[in-house]
Structures are given as structure tokens and as C-alpha cells.
Design an enzyme around this catalytic site. Structure first.
Site, PDB file in Angstrom:
ATOM      1  N   GLY A   5      -1.920   5.336  12.184  1.00  0.00           N
ATOM      2  CA  GLY A   5      -3.437   5.226  12.413  1.00  0.00           C
ATOM      3  C   GLY A   5      -3.789   4.005  13.235  1.00  0.00           C
ATOM      4  O   GLY A   5      -4.980   3.701  12.876  1.00  0.00           O
ATOM      5  N   GLY A  32      10.640  12.343  18.675  1.00  0.00           N
ATOM      6  CA  GLY A  32      12.090  12.277  18.653  1.00  0.00           C
ATOM      7  C   GLY A  32      12.651  13.405  19.317  1.00  0.00           C
ATOM      8  O   GLY A  32      12.107  14.231  19.819  1.00  0.00           O
ATOM      9  N   CYS A  52      -7.104  10.479  20.751  1.00  0.00           N
ATOM     10  CA  CYS A  52      -7.745   9.935  19.508  1.00  0.00           C
ATOM     11  C   CYS A  52      -8.998  10.674  19.197  1.00  0.00           C
ATOM     12  O   CYS A  52      -9.362  11.582  20.042  1.00  0.00           O
ATOM     13  CB  CYS A  52      -8.429   8.335  19.906  1.00  0.00           C
ATOM     14  SG  CYS A  52      -7.079   7.190  20.224  1.00  0.00           S
ATOM     15  N   ILE A  85       4.783  13.134  26.716  1.00  0.00           N
ATOM     16  CA  ILE A  85       3.791  13.692  26.085  1.00  0.00           C
ATOM     17  C   ILE A  85       3.533  12.715  24.720  1.00  0.00           C
ATOM     18  O   ILE A  85       4.500  12.066  24.324  1.00  0.00           O
ATOM     19  CB  ILE A  85       4.207  15.101  25.078  1.00  0.00           C
ATOM     20  CG1 ILE A  85       5.430  15.006  24.282  1.00  0.00           C
ATOM     21  CG2 ILE A  85       4.051  16.209  26.375  1.00  0.00           C
ATOM     22  CD1 ILE A  85       5.905  16.188  23.778  1.00  0.00           C
TER      23      ILE A  85
END
Length: 305
Positions: free
Chosen positions: A74, A219, A132, A193
């Protein structure tokens, strides 16, 4: 063979090599300085920075998943003014490009944060995170809507005078469309990305593992998707593309370069192996020597069909 040339250019930003570290996975750099000389990297991206102090989400906010991890931190940080006063002085001596990842909940917040970072002589570029949520538009991420993406990139471009890289969300139907919008709105480059939206469940407790229920997946699990999106975007825009998503080895990095990325970012791998980024750089050098390639430019977009 002569000396290897690993230098690349991202919209006027000169990097000594194409290996960078991804925002949020490398702290402010000093955390990794005990392991190797971080000045040898092409660049480092400091953790996400917002206008005001943010506590982030409640714990638990990270979860391991098969071949990856979920995070819902966050954007915990102490705000851009704290960064300028207390963090940036410690970055002044670095001999690698230092980029700030800029975030906001409104266009005004993005603009004010970018204006403040624009004044820092040692920061040659920002990475604008448009993943966001836009609080004024019901919480939909800026980067999911072409109209919203255009509005935020244009507004920041007006006040930010150095290299502007826009970080794209993969949680869209057509990432190439958003990349074209970023380019048309003044971006000097795009990076992609960002994480894919995922979730994890504790079957015994019958509850979500993350406090926020969903989080960002990164990952090795995301690499094939990231590679495909980087390839698509590199075909769609003329500005440089920075690729990331599951890069754990030099071979992974080279695949992204072949797909059209001018540079790459190492993210989740830093949690697994603190020397991952420098190991990847050395592996790229070894690959170039083995293949008789003198300039990294000869690999970029060199995928054969």
C-alpha cells in the site's frame, strides 16, 4: 572483441547498462550496498513516493505463492518532503541513475509530487506509477482507463522537465492502447509490467491471507505474460520500453531485451537473492561475449521470426 558496450538511452536518460532495480524491491539502495557496489548498476528505482505520509495497508500484506509472491504493502512511505530532506542527501554520492517512483490518489497529488522531485538535481527521471486508484473517480486505477491515463500523464508532463517514464498496469484489456496514450501524452518511455491482481486463501482458516483480500502478483509466475506485453508494447510505440516481471536470471533479462525492451528492472528476485541484479548484469556480459556481440543494442528487439 573490443570492450563491451552496454549503454542504453531511455528518452534522454543515459544508462551505463540496461539493468535497473524495480521500485519497492530495493528500498533506497543502501540496504543492498553491503552485498555489492550498487553504482555498477544502470539505475535504481527508490520505493514508491507519495505527496503525503502513508502508513500502507494493515498486516498481513505479503504472501508467498507458487513461483511468485503477492503484496499489498500500500505504498507505505513518509512522503516526498521527508524524502527530499532525509533520504535524498544519502543518494547524492551515487554514481548510478536514481529514479523516483511517483504515486498519487488524485492528479493534483501526482503533479505536486513530480514538481518537488523535478527540483532535485541528482534525480534525472521519474517513473510515474499510474496503477494507483483514482479516489475522485471511484477508485479505478488511472492506468486502466485511456482517458484517465492521458489526463495524469499530460498534467505531470507540464510540470516535470526531465525524463518521464510511465509504469503501465497489466490489469487491462489492451496494454498497447494505454502505452500509445502515454506516448501521445508526453511520456519519454514506458515501463511494464506492474503486478497482476491476484489473491491467496488459507483453506484451513477459510480466510484470505492478505488483509486487503487481493494483492499484486509478481515473480516467475508472471514472466510469460510480462514478456508478451513488453513485446506487444515495443511494437506499438516508438519510445523506449523498460521490461520487468519475473526476471530472475540473465537469460530472463535477455529474453526481455530480445522482445524489444531497451532496459529491464529486477524486482522480486531481490528478495530471494540480494545480489540478483548484479548477477544478471554479469550474465548479460557473459552472453554477449559468448555470442560475439559488442553492443547490447544488437540484442534489443532482435527476436527472429
Amino acid at each position: 572483441m573490443g570492450k563491451l558496450d552496454l549503454s542504453v538511452n531511455i528518452g534522454g536518460l543515459e544508462l551505463k547498462n540496461p539493468v535497473m532495480t524495480a521500485s519497492g524491491t530495493f528500498g533506497y539502495g543502501e540496504e543492498f550496498a553491503d552485498f555489492y557496489d550498487i553504482n555498477d548498476l544502470g539505475g535504481i528505482l527508490v520505493k514508491g513516493t507519495t505527496l503525503n505520509h502513508r502508513e500502507g495497508n494493515p498486516y498481513p500484506r505479503m504472501a508467498e505463492t507458487p513461483s511468485g509472491m503477492l503484496n499489498a504493502v500500500g505504498l507505505q512511505n513518509k512522503g516526498v518532503d521527508y524524502f527530499v530532506k532525509h533520504i535524498n542527501p544519502g543518494l547524492l554520492g551515487l554514481r548510478t541513475a536514481v529514479l523516483v517512483n511517483v504515486n498519487g490518489s488524485t492528479i493534483e497529488e501526482y503533479v505536486k509530487t513530480a514538481q518537488i522531485v523535478n527540483e532535485l538535481d541528482n534525480i534525472p527521471a521519474i517513473e510515474l506509477n499510474i496503477s494507483c486508484p483514482n479516489v475522485k473517480e471511484g477508485g479505478m486505477a488511472f492506468g486502466v482507463s485511456p482517458k484517465q491515463a492521458e489526463a495524469v500523464v499530460k498534467a505531470v508532463r507540464e510540470v516535470y522537465k526531465k525524463t518521464l517514464i510511465v509504469k503501465l498496469s497489466p490489469n487491462v484489456t489492451d496494454i498497447a492502447e494505454i502505452a500509445r496514450v502515454a506516448e501521445a501524452s508526453g511520456a519519454d518511455g514506458v515501463s511494464l509490467i506492474n503486478t497482476l491482481l491476484g489473491m491467496a486463501i488459507d483453506a484451513e482458516k477459510q480466510r484470505p491471507i492478505l488483509s486487503t483480500i487481493t494483492g499484486g502478483l509478481s515473480g516467475p509466475a508472471v514472466k510469460p505474460i510480462a514478456l508478451r506485453m513488453v513485446w506487444q508494447v515495443a511494437q506499438a510505440v516508438k519510445i523506449p520500453v523498460i521490461g520487468m516481471g519475473g526476471i530472475m536470471t540473465a537469460t530472463d533479462a535477455i529474453e526481455f531485451l530480445l522482445a524489444g525492451a531497451t532496459a529491464i528492472q529486477v524486482g522480486t528476485a531481490n528478495f530471494v537473492e540480494p545480489t540478483a541484479a548484479i548477477d544478471i548484469l554479469h550474465g548479460i556480459e557473459e552472453y554477449m561475449s559468448r555470442h560475439g556481440i559488442e553492443s547490447v543494442q544488437d540484442i534489443i528487439g532482435a527476436l527472429k521470426y
